[in-house]
Design a protein around this motif. Structure first.
Motif, PDB file in Angstrom:
ATOM      1  N   SER A  12       0.829  -1.205   0.000  1.00  0.00           N
ATOM      2  CA  SER A  12       0.000   0.000   0.000  1.00  0.00           C
ATOM      3  C   SER A  12       0.865   1.257   0.000  1.00  0.00           C
ATOM      4  CB  SER A  12      -0.921  -0.020   1.223  1.00  0.00           C
ATOM      5  OG  SER A  12      -1.744   1.116   1.271  1.00  0.00           O
ATOM      6  N   MET A  13       1.915   1.276   0.810  1.00  0.00           N
ATOM      7  CA  MET A  13       2.810   2.438   0.823  1.00  0.00           C
ATOM      8  C   MET A  13       3.564   2.585  -0.488  1.00  0.00           C
ATOM      9  SD  MET A  13       4.375   2.719   4.680  1.00  0.00           S
ATOM     10  CE  MET A  13       5.352   1.239   4.507  1.00  0.00           C
ATOM     11  N   ALA A  14       3.979   1.473  -1.077  1.00  0.00           N
ATOM     12  CA  ALA A  14       4.702   1.542  -2.352  1.00  0.00           C
ATOM     13  C   ALA A  14       3.807   2.073  -3.462  1.00  0.00           C
ATOM     14  CB  ALA A  14       5.246   0.163  -2.715  1.00  0.00           C
ATOM     15  N   LEU A  15       2.525   1.726  -3.457  1.00  0.00           N
ATOM     16  CA  LEU A  15       1.596   2.254  -4.458  1.00  0.00           C
ATOM     17  C   LEU A  15       1.483   3.773  -4.344  1.00  0.00           C
ATOM     18  CD1 LEU A  15      -1.276  -0.389  -4.345  1.00  0.00           C
ATOM     19  CD2 LEU A  15       0.268   0.042  -6.251  1.00  0.00           C
ATOM     20  N   MET A  16       1.366   4.276  -3.128  1.00  0.00           N
ATOM     21  CA  MET A  16       1.307   5.733  -2.957  1.00  0.00           C
ATOM     22  C   MET A  16       2.621   6.387  -3.343  1.00  0.00           C
ATOM     23  SD  MET A  16      -0.979   6.710   0.353  1.00  0.00           S
ATOM     24  CE  MET A  16      -2.749   6.396   0.393  1.00  0.00           C
ATOM     25  N   ASP A  17       3.731   5.743  -3.039  1.00  0.00           N
ATOM     26  CA  ASP A  17       5.038   6.304  -3.409  1.00  0.00           C
ATOM     27  C   ASP A  17       5.197   6.371  -4.921  1.00  0.00           C
ATOM     28  OD1 ASP A  17       7.798   7.165  -2.680  1.00  0.00           O
ATOM     29  OD2 ASP A  17       8.320   5.330  -3.736  1.00  0.00           O
ATOM     30  N   ALA A  18       4.564   5.455  -5.645  1.00  0.00           N
ATOM     31  CA  ALA A  18       4.638   5.457  -7.107  1.00  0.00           C
ATOM     32  C   ALA A  18       3.672   6.436  -7.746  1.00  0.00           C
ATOM     33  CB  ALA A  18       4.362   4.046  -7.639  1.00  0.00           C
ATOM     34  N   GLY A  19       2.840   7.089  -6.948  1.00  0.00           N
ATOM     35  CA  GLY A  19       1.890   8.054  -7.498  1.00  0.00           C
ATOM     36  C   GLY A  19       0.601   7.430  -7.983  1.00  0.00           C
ATOM     37  N   ILE A  20       0.330   6.176  -7.630  1.00  0.00           N
ATOM     38  CA  ILE A  20      -0.928   5.536  -8.024  1.00  0.00           C
ATOM     39  C   ILE A  20      -2.041   6.155  -7.189  1.00  0.00           C
ATOM     40  CG2 ILE A  20      -2.087   3.352  -8.417  1.00  0.00           C
ATOM     41  CD1 ILE A  20       0.631   3.694  -9.825  1.00  0.00           C
ATOM     42  N   PRO A  21      -3.099   6.656  -7.813  1.00  0.00           N
ATOM     43  CA  PRO A  21      -4.158   7.335  -7.036  1.00  0.00           C
ATOM     44  C   PRO A  21      -5.068   6.354  -6.303  1.00  0.00           C
ATOM     45  CG  PRO A  21      -4.704   7.346  -9.374  1.00  0.00           C
ATOM     46  CD  PRO A  21      -3.338   6.738  -9.275  1.00  0.00           C
ATOM     47  N   VAL A  22      -4.513   5.637  -5.332  1.00  0.00           N
ATOM     48  CA  VAL A  22      -5.332   4.758  -4.495  1.00  0.00           C
ATOM     49  C   VAL A  22      -6.150   5.610  -3.534  1.00  0.00           C
ATOM     50  CG1 VAL A  22      -3.767   2.812  -4.678  1.00  0.00           C
ATOM     51  CG2 VAL A  22      -3.413   4.466  -2.875  1.00  0.00           C
ATOM     52  N   MET A  39       1.256   4.043   9.278  1.00  0.00           N
ATOM     53  CA  MET A  39       1.519   4.145   7.837  1.00  0.00           C
ATOM     54  C   MET A  39       1.198   5.538   7.322  1.00  0.00           C
ATOM     55  SD  MET A  39      -0.089   0.449   6.733  1.00  0.00           S
ATOM     56  CE  MET A  39      -0.086   0.840   4.988  1.00  0.00           C
ATOM     57  N   GLU A  40       0.123   6.140   7.806  1.00  0.00           N
ATOM     58  CA  GLU A  40      -0.253   7.479   7.348  1.00  0.00           C
ATOM     59  C   GLU A  40       0.721   8.538   7.833  1.00  0.00           C
ATOM     60  OE1 GLU A  40      -4.233   7.897   8.668  1.00  0.00           O
ATOM     61  OE2 GLU A  40      -5.095   6.668   7.055  1.00  0.00           O
ATOM     62  N   GLN A  41       1.424   8.280   8.924  1.00  0.00           N
ATOM     63  CA  GLN A  41       2.458   9.222   9.358  1.00  0.00           C
ATOM     64  C   GLN A  41       3.610   9.260   8.361  1.00  0.00           C
ATOM     65  OE1 GLN A  41       3.656   8.183  13.335  1.00  0.00           O
ATOM     66  NE2 GLN A  41       1.620   8.485  14.206  1.00  0.00           N
ATOM     67  N   GLU A  42       3.875   8.147   7.714  1.00  0.00           N
ATOM     68  CA  GLU A  42       4.964   8.086   6.737  1.00  0.00           C
ATOM     69  C   GLU A  42       4.535   8.668   5.396  1.00  0.00           C
ATOM     70  OE1 GLU A  42       8.513   7.426   4.818  1.00  0.00           O
ATOM     71  OE2 GLU A  42       8.022   7.480   6.954  1.00  0.00           O
ATOM     72  N   ILE A  43       3.403   8.234   4.878  1.00  0.00           N
ATOM     73  CA  ILE A  43       2.878   8.752   3.614  1.00  0.00           C
ATOM     74  C   ILE A  43       1.365   8.589   3.639  1.00  0.00           C
ATOM     75  CG2 ILE A  43       3.329   6.521   2.503  1.00  0.00           C
ATOM     76  CD1 ILE A  43       3.696   8.046  -0.139  1.00  0.00           C
ATOM     77  N   SER A  44       0.666   9.688   3.419  1.00  0.00           N
ATOM     78  CA  SER A  44      -0.793   9.679   3.561  1.00  0.00           C
ATOM     79  C   SER A  44      -1.527   9.851   2.239  1.00  0.00           C
ATOM     80  CB  SER A  44      -1.238  10.773   4.536  1.00  0.00           C
ATOM     81  OG  SER A  44      -0.800  12.047   4.087  1.00  0.00           O
ATOM     82  N   THR A  45      -0.878  10.432   1.245  1.00  0.00           N
ATOM     83  CA  THR A  45      -1.505  10.606  -0.060  1.00  0.00           C
ATOM     84  C   THR A  45      -0.524  10.203  -1.153  1.00  0.00           C
ATOM     85  OG1 THR A  45      -0.791  12.930  -0.162  1.00  0.00           O
ATOM     86  CG2 THR A  45      -3.013  12.484   0.683  1.00  0.00           C
ATOM     87  N   ALA A  46      -1.060   9.924  -2.306  1.00  0.00           N
ATOM     88  CA  ALA A  46      -0.213   9.509  -3.427  1.00  0.00           C
ATOM     89  C   ALA A  46       0.649  10.667  -3.899  1.00  0.00           C
ATOM     90  CB  ALA A  46      -1.078   8.991  -4.571  1.00  0.00           C
ATOM     91  N   ARG A  47       1.898  10.388  -4.155  1.00  0.00           N
ATOM     92  CA  ARG A  47       2.797  11.406  -4.692  1.00  0.00           C
ATOM     93  C   ARG A  47       2.422  11.711  -6.136  1.00  0.00           C
ATOM     94  NH1 ARG A  47       6.886  11.302  -0.803  1.00  0.00           N
ATOM     95  NH2 ARG A  47       7.450   9.230  -0.024  1.00  0.00           N
ATOM     96  N   ALA A  48       3.007  12.778  -6.670  1.00  0.00           N
ATOM     97  CA  ALA A  48       2.836  13.069  -8.093  1.00  0.00           C
ATOM     98  C   ALA A  48       3.497  11.966  -8.909  1.00  0.00           C
ATOM     99  CB  ALA A  48       3.435  14.434  -8.441  1.00  0.00           C
ATOM    100  N   MET A  49       2.894  11.652 -10.051  1.00  0.00           N
ATOM    101  CA  MET A  49       3.448  10.591 -10.900  1.00  0.00           C
ATOM    102  C   MET A  49       4.885  10.906 -11.272  1.00  0.00           C
ATOM    103  SD  MET A  49       1.522   7.961 -11.658  1.00  0.00           S
ATOM    104  CE  MET A  49       2.049   7.439 -13.268  1.00  0.00           C
TER     105      MET A  49
END
Length: 991
Positions: free
Chosen positions: A518-528, A615-625
């Protein structure tokens, strides 16, 4: 209920008359409920099928003809969820220990079981193997492989095998270590029903018919939910509309297995579905019992590998106290604890060898493992103490890291206690989706999660092979958990692959994969939509030996590997804050009450939310692609004709550019490792396929032919353009072949089209303006008449103060004419800058001058040219050719009326009193620094096209912090800052 078969051919008994047929029908009706159906099968082509009844009570006993074989088979039919289902045995696979065909509509699945005659004495586990096969003949298709036959088991076949294995394994008696093999084959499939649940029920029925000891039967059912209503045994089309895919297995009163894929279903709704599924699944059990009563074999006496009570008590007395000391010491880690337990086992083994206890030595490892389990379970039940000292509902310490490797599309590192998982995300084109050849389900899969459990994660040495059932099962569970939050395919058509690499394992690596993925998807910019987390819940219980009922139990949150091994269940639950997305329940005892299962959902939810907070403390929204890495994906649209060209040249583009080209549904997707590779691939596509031609744009082309007046260039997917000799260089070119050659690749700018639509290209526009001092090396430059120039955005952004070169005779002729006019009018004087100061003003001296080259500023030369043009307009009788001739000759022996008229007009133009007002300055009178008012003619991406009062146009470049909200027709105050290389005025805002 036994039923008769339809006859395919007319039997000779039909000629015997109605009396014999009536007697036969009566015989069948009397025995239909208690006797098997007998099928007469011909052994030769001339024989025909026949039905007969072998019941002793039949009024007519028909004996088969010679060469006709009688097959006795039994069939049970029933309904579940408006679906007609049947169990059948005795017709096929008659040599198997147990064989049953289950049917639902036109889908038929055969399941067989076989058992080894003897077990190995040293074995301390049940070697159960389940092979599920889906061959392409079941759907009337020939395999597309090279050998045109099925190969190694596919992922779906492994998953279906696990689905059968998990509910039947706990029901084998303790100590039964004979090798058992289950083989399930799909005989035919109509594509409407998933055969996996049918195969599980057929396996249960086959075990009931066999002589293998087994404490069944079981019932397995699939439940969906469409528009809030639960549906039993849904079809594949109904499953596509369902937000729940629940597979539930049970005995009459206990739960054996649960497998769930859902779209964030709440715990309350899931409990309702489980409680509805149990009575429906039980409906499979009674037909199996009836079938076993008719055709089942008597259970054989198998030798059980059990240690004697005396030997076990001896081993327990030697090992129990040292084992308890190990678990009470909080300083032990996983491997230190394991080493201490191994030393205890070696000590006990040495004492048994001294005493010569052969029975104890044979089962010493199994006995010590049993003692260890008893110690762990007793401490949890009586004292509430876990192996690592945590509370029963406490989650281990968490570590979360996203963007671990920035060069990747997405990456993360997740640790829960000693369990650590590295997850990476890779994006691909739609054509990279996995192609499936399953007999049911979609043909492709665009989201894949591949789970890898290397031996080093538990500090062991092992050989890495092909597909592993455990790895496939854990990866599929995490894949189902994350699938619920992915964006729809229409909004995000790319293919996604998550790799989960287990770095260290101490329990719940599949749930750690869910969190890391889940964190890797947000790091990749996937709009989960949101994060998904998972946690494993365990159970430790006490059972009354007399009744087999659970008397006491404890539910554990986030179990260790040792607690999983020693406990009763491994209940993996994944989901978001809104609800559950995936569940997998595996148990060791012969069933757990459903109430305890439902009770376990609440501590799982609490632990899941605790993990989500971290997990949300580390990354809470998807990054830009592509944030932090070069863009590597591009989507293009082309016409059908262009797509045909692209498909033909796709391999060439991939080979030369290094990018991957995917074509799907009229959309072309490029996947490249670096930005440079992407740009190279786009250039190749532009050259081979072409796009809409735009004036001012730069294109790559190849010289196809050379003429005296220029070169023809092929570019933009086969289009032809003319590169005129005047557009080859800023310097004069006498021969086209001196600059370009056939086959040479060039970067050219499209500068316009002629009246016939022919494209005009320029190489000169791509070359830098020469900065050489022309006063030191005279060069002949042909005078070119001014051409109408289309202003592009590149002119705005790349404009620099230019220098225009004109022949000396032309410039000095104009200058002397102006000097003569001014002297006659005595109103103004003009300083003419030249290489040699002009001292003689007579026409004879002007004509005898050696033609040098004079470098003048662009505004001065263009101002003179525009004044002459304005003069020509006022004197229409003077033709363009006569004006050019007079300018070349100067005033030498030329007293024509036209020339005099031009001189008079020039004198009027140069009169300061007749100049236009400041805000109506024409382009021919402009000088750098002039302030004027202009109208906005057109709005571009980087600036404006301005229209002056005399109809001429100029460019206005947007300032970084300046105004950009202009409207067409709006008047603006600007100041002339410079001229472009083509003489176009460039303005800037007034300070």
């Amino acid at each position: 209920m036994a039923t008769s078969l339809l006859r395919k051919n007319v039997h000779p008994l039909m000629a015997a008359g109605p009396s014999l047929l009536s007697s036969l029908r009566l015989s069948l009706l009397r025995s239909i409920s208690s006797s098997p159906v007998r099928l007469s099968a011909p052994l030769s082509e001339s024989a025909s099928e026949v039905e007969s009844d072998s019941s002793p009570s039949s009024s007519t006993n028909l004996s088969p003809r010679p060469g006709v074989k009688i097959l006795d088979f039994y069939k049970e039919e029933f309904e579940i969820g408006s679906r007609a289902i049947s169990f059948e045995t005795g017709k096929i696979a008659r040599f198997a220990n147990g064989a049953v065909v289950v049917s639902m509509d036109d889908t038929h699945v055969l399941s067989t079981v076989a058992c080894a005659k003897s077990g190995e004495g040293a074995r301390d586990f049940l070697p159960l193997t389940v092979d599920y096969q889906e061959k392409q003949f079941a759907q009337g298709v020939i395999p597309t492989t090279y050998m045109r036959r099925e190969g190694a088991p596919k992922e779906r076949e492994l998953l279906c095998g696990r689905l059968i294995d998990r509910p039947i394994r706990p029901l084998f008696p303790p100590g039964f270590y004979h090798e058992v093999q289950v083989t399930a084959n799909v005989l035919s499939s109509d594509g409407k029903h998933d055969p996996d649940v049918m195969a599980a029920n057929a396996t249960s029925a086959a075990l009931m018919l066999s002589d293998i000891p087994w404490n069944g039967p079981i019932g397995v059912i699939r439940v969906g939910r469409i528009d809030g209503k639960f549906v039993f045994n849904p079809t594949m089309d109904e499953l596509s509309l369902s937000d729940l895919n629940l597979v539930y297995a049970c005995t009459k009163d206990k739960t054996l297995m649960i497998d769930v894929q859902a779209r964030e279903i709440t715990e309350r709704d899931l409990q309702a579905g489980l409680r509805l599924a149990h009575p429906e699944a039980v409906k499979y059990i009674e037909p199996q019992i009836r079938l076993a009563e008719k055709a089942g074999k008597r259970k054989r006496e198998y030798r059980l590998s059990l240690i004697s009570d005396k030997s076990f008590e001896k081993i327990k007395s030697l090992s129990e106290s040292p084992i308890e000391e190990v678990f009470t010491d909080p300083t032990y880690g996983k491997f230190e604890r394991g080493e201490a337990l191994e030393k205890i086992a070696q000590t006990v083994k040495a004492e048994l060898e001294e005493e010569g206890d052969e029975d104890g030595l044979k089962y010493v490892s199994k006995a010590i493992d049993t003692v260890r389990k008893q110690v762990i379970r007793r401490r949890i039940i009586e004292k509430g103490l876990r192996v690592d000292g945590r509370q029963l509902d406490e989650v281990r310490p968490l570590y979360c890291e996203s963007g671990t490797y920035p060069i990747l599309h997405g990456s993360s590192l997740f640790s829960r206690g000693d369990t650590q998982v590295l997850c990476t995300v890779t994006l691909g084109a739609p054509g990279d989706a996995q192609r499936l050849d399953h007999i049911v389900g979609p043909p492709t899969k665009r989201f894949m999660l591949h789970y890898s459990f290397p031996p080093f994660s538990i500090n062991e040495v092992a050989k890495r092979g092909g597909l592993n059932r455990r790895e496939v099962g854990h990866g599929t569970l995490a894949e189902k958990a994350l699938l619920a939050v992915l964006p729809p395919e229409d909004d995000f058509p790319y293919t996604l692959r998550i790799n989960s690499e287990v770095m260290a394992s101490d329990g719940s690596t599949s749930m750690a994969t869910v969190c890391g993925g889940s964190m890797a998807l947000m790091d990749a910019g996937i709009p989960v939509r949101e994060h998904v987390a998972g946690v494993s819940v365990g159970l430790v219980s006490e059972v009354d030996p007399a009744t087999g009922e659970i008397t006491d139990y404890r539910i554990l949150t986030d179990i260790l590997g040792l607690e999983d091994h020693s406990g009763d269940m491994d209940f993996k639950i994944a989901g978001t804050r809104k609800g559950i997305t995936a569940i997998q329940l595996d148990i060791k005892p012969a069933g757990i009450p459903l109430d305890i299962i439902c009770e376990s959902l609440e501590p799982a939810r609490t632990g899941r939310e605790h993990i989500l907070d971290r997990m949300e403390q580390e990354i809470s929204t998807a990054r830009a692609m592509n944030d932090g890495s070069a863009p590597r994906l591009a989507t293009l649209k082309f016409s059908n004709d262009s797509l045909r060209k692209l498909i033909i040249n796709r391999k060439k583009i991939e080979r030369e550019a290094g990018a991957r080209v995917s074509v799907s549904d009229g959309t072309v997707t490029l996947v490249a490792k670096t930005q440079a590779t992407m740009e190279k691939a786009l250039e190749k596509i532009d050259f081979l396929i072409g796009r809409q031609i735009e004036v001012g744009k730069v294109y790559k082309g190849v010289v196809s032919s050379i003429k005296e007046y220029g070169a023809f260039v092929e570019f933009n997917g086969g289009q032809q353009g003319l590169l005129h000799i005047s557009e080859l260089s800023h310097n004069p070119v006498s021969k086209v072949s001196d600059v370009v050659s056939v086959g040479q690749q060039l970067s050219l700018m499209c500068v316009g089209q002629d009246l016939r639509g022919n494209l005009k290209l320029s190489l000169k526009a791509m070359l830098p303006t020469p900065k050489k001092n022309l006063l030191d090396s005279p060069v002949h430059v042909a005078s070119q008449p001014p051409q109408e120039t289309t202003i592009s955005e590149d002119v705005i952004s790349n404009s620099t103060p230019p220098v225009i070169i004109r022949p000396a005779e032309e410039c000095d002729s104009i200058a002397n004419k102006l000097l003569t006019v001014k002297r006659k009018s005595r109103k103004a004087s003009v300083d003419v800058a030249s290489q040699h100061p002009q001292e003689t003003t007579t026409s004879e001296e002007i004509g005898n001058l050696t033609p040098p080259f004079v470098v003048r500023a662009v505004e001065e030369c263009d101002s003179l040219a525009n004044k002459l043009l304005a003069a020509k307009k006022k004197s229409p009788k003077t033709s363009k050719s006569s004006l050019r001739t007079s300018l070349r000759k100067g005033n030498k022996k030329d007293t024509s009326k036209g020339t005099v008229g031009i001189a008079e007009e020039l004198a009027q133009i140069m009169n300061p009193a007749d100049e236009a007002p400041k805000d109506e300055v024409s382009s021919g009178q402009m000088k750098i620094g002039d302030v004027m008012t202009a109208k906005v003619h057109q709005i571009r991406a980087h600036g404006l096209v301005l229209e002056l009062s005399d109809g001429e146009r100029g460019m206005y470049k947007f300032q970084e912090d300046g105004r950009k909200d202009f409207e067409v027709g709006e008047e603006v105050d600007v100041v002339l800052s410079t001229f472009s290389s083509k003489g176009i005025p460039i303005f800037k805002p007034v300070d």
